[in-house]
Design a protein around this motif. Structure first.
Motif, PDB file in Angstrom:
ATOM      1  N   LYS A   1       8.171   4.937  -4.621  1.00 50.78           N
ATOM      2  CA  LYS A   1       9.412   5.204  -5.358  1.00 50.78           C
ATOM      3  C   LYS A   1       9.213   5.472  -6.849  1.00 50.78           C
ATOM      4  N   GLY A   2       7.954   5.602  -7.287  1.00 50.75           N
ATOM      5  CA  GLY A   2       7.734   6.027  -8.673  1.00 50.75           C
ATOM      6  C   GLY A   2       8.219   7.457  -8.842  1.00 50.75           C
ATOM      7  N   GLU A   3       8.789   7.781  -9.986  1.00 46.67           N
ATOM      8  CA  GLU A   3       9.418   9.099 -10.155  1.00 46.67           C
ATOM      9  C   GLU A   3       8.434  10.251 -10.053  1.00 46.67           C
ATOM     10  N   HIS A   4       7.142  10.002 -10.330  1.00 47.50           N
ATOM     11  CA  HIS A   4       6.153  11.075 -10.259  1.00 47.50           C
ATOM     12  C   HIS A   4       5.265  10.978  -9.031  1.00 47.50           C
ATOM     13  N   ALA A   5       5.484   9.956  -8.197  1.00 45.50           N
ATOM     14  CA  ALA A   5       4.638   9.777  -7.013  1.00 45.50           C
ATOM     15  C   ALA A   5       4.822  10.946  -6.050  1.00 45.50           C
ATOM     16  N   TYR A   6       3.726  11.388  -5.425  1.00 42.45           N
ATOM     17  CA  TYR A   6       3.849  12.539  -4.529  1.00 42.45           C
ATOM     18  C   TYR A   6       4.675  12.187  -3.301  1.00 42.45           C
TER      19      TYR A   6
END
Length: 495
Positions: A212-217
């Motif tokens: 759920k990180g905003e930049h996670a693929y």
């Protein structure tokens, strides 16, 4: 150095970078070297890497690149700077590592048999705020079942995870990461790596994997896209190794959750076992995956796509079909137990100009919760392509020669795609009828053809007129109708 670590970095939240690098600096095992590859990241990310790396007391190097080329390219570039390391791994910039992460992996490796090329461990899941997302006891039990696998299972599913260490020599022998499989580069690499040697599983949590990180693929890439790329990588190696099934069963479905298990089990219980089953969820809203995910059979390939209609759904599944033959099965229908065995046996005895064979189907009328048996609809033999057109029949089950489907460019996307594909095939191939009941067809009140009867009948007329024109324009059709339904087509010679 004993261990080389690559950290590829694209745009990332500075806090995550700081936590990641801090967890690497805190490693109890110190015989490792770090290469950070800046993969065209924004200035905020670059600055965060510079500041966080100032805390490092282990040997490290930063490679700056203005152009974003993806993880696979970055990993190959980073590992090329670690040629003197016996073992290699890579880490993501939003993950956190246990202080014994490298120590445990290294110690397990040096005590493993010589043929071992990879060791891997359990990992925890954390959210964007760094909080544990699963109960450790339950999560451990789930991961143990999933990750304790035979290495041959890697062709069916990626069970390795995010915590691992592999041999430098095996990495070189496997040929590094393949940039053609971006987003699933690890999985595709594991397939090649596990073909070289053995694996060892460590049942300990050594890493925290952030979701759920905003930049996670996993956030910016739709799960369906990852699933499709994973299947593509698997199929690539199946074909490369010559491990292709005889038959591909293709099942497209839309909001048929209540029936899909019967369809699936009718395939899994076949007397003929050399098949793959492609399940294509055509944008269902009734959560059929709660049923589908209960099946762990490696022959099942599940795909989820946006709603686009049966013909389009089948075409989207076609690139994953490896069989010499393709059999169509609707999500609310089911096969007889010997359908595949019978049809493959019969089809294999036909000449090369037979592109389609079919049997008889039994009709079942769905009355509330119970199917009521109806009549058996038989197939027929055709003298020529014009008889296929004038008879207006479709048949089930349909077993296609895959090369024939490829030849005509896949399935039509009209409502009457089952009739139209017969016409397209009839122009180039002969048909073969097996006079045996091999298919069970459920009739529902919300059948698409019934709901869109007027539109369907008009499409039939359009299809027939178009096909006759494509066949040389020798005949003109006359449509005999009854209560809005075309009952018969009479052909007359054009003057």
């Amino acid at each position: 150095m004993e261990v080389g670590v690559v950290l590829p970095v694209y745009n990332q939240k500075p806090q995550y970078i700081d936590e990641c690098i801090q967890s690497l600096e805190s490693q109890k095992f110190r015989e490792f070297q770090l290469v950070i590859v800046i993969d065209g990241a924004n200035q905020e990310t670059v600055q965060a890497v510079k500041e966080a790396s100032n805390m490092l007391t282990i040997p490290y190097e930063i490679i700056f690149r203005n152009e974003n080329k993806g993880i696979a390219y970055s990993l190959n570039q980073g590992f090329s700077h670690l040629n003197d390391c016996r073992f290699l791994t890579w880490v993501s910039s939003d993950n956190r590592h246990d202080p014994k992460f490298l120590q445990t992996l290294y110690e397990q490796f040096v005590n493993a048999p010589e043929e071992t090329v990879l060791v891997y461990s359990l990992f925890k899941l954390i959210d964007q705020n760094g909080r544990n997302m699963r109960n450790d006891v339950i999560h451990r039990e789930t991961q143990l079942k999933f990750m304790s696998r035979n290495k041959a299972d890697i062709l069916h599913q990626n069970f390795i995870g995010a915590s691992f260490l592999f041999k430098q020599s095996a990495f070189v022998k496997a040929g590094g990461y393949d940039t053609r499989f971006e987003k699933v580069e690890d999985y595709e690499f594991w397939i090649r790596l596990l073909g070289i040697g053995e694996i060892k599983f460590i049942p300990h949590f050594l890493l925290e994997y952030r979701l759920k990180g905003e930049h996670a693929y996993t956030t910016i890439t739709p799960p369906d896209d990852i699933r499709i790329k994973t299947v593509a990588a698997s199929n690539y190696h199946y074909m490369k190794q010559g491990k292709t099934p005889k038959v591909t069963v293709m099942t497209s479905f839309y909001n048929q959750r209540k029936y899909i298990r019967q369809a699936i089990e009718s395939v899994l219980n076949q007397t003929f076992e050399d098949f793959q089953l492609i399940l294509i969820d055509d944008g269902s809203t009734d959560n059929p995956w709660q049923e589908i995910l209960q099946y762990k059979d490696p022959r099942i390939i599940p795909l989820k796509i946006e709603n686009s209609g049966k013909g389009s759904a089948l075409n989207q599944g076609l690139p994953f079909a490896l069989g010499e033959y393709i059999l169509e099965l609707d999500g609310d229908d089911w096969l007889e137990h010997d359908t595949l065995e019978t049809m493959v046996s019969e089809m294999s005895q036909q000449s090369g100009d037979v592109g389609l064979c079919y049997g008889n189907r039994k009709i079942w009328f769905q009355k509330r919760y119970k199917p009521i048996p109806g009549p058996v609809h038989k197939g027929m033999n055709y003298k020529n392509k014009y008889e296929v057109l004038t008879e207006l029949k479709t048949h089930c089950p349909r077993l296609y020669l895959k090369s024939a489907i490829d030849h005509i460019g896949g399935w039509p996307t009209s409502i009457a795609e089952d009739f139209e594909i017969m016409l397209k095939l009839a122009e180039h191939y002969s048909f073969y009828w097996i006079d045996k009941t091999l298919y069970n067809q459920r009739r529902l009140v919300n059948n698409l053809t019934l709901i869109k009867q007027i539109e369907c009948q008009q499409q039939l007329k359009d299809i027939i007129e178009k096909v006759l024109e494509e066949w040389g324009g020798h005949y003109k059709p006359q449509f005999i109708e009854n209560k809005g339904m075309i009952e018969k087509v009479i052909l007359s010679k054009e003057n």
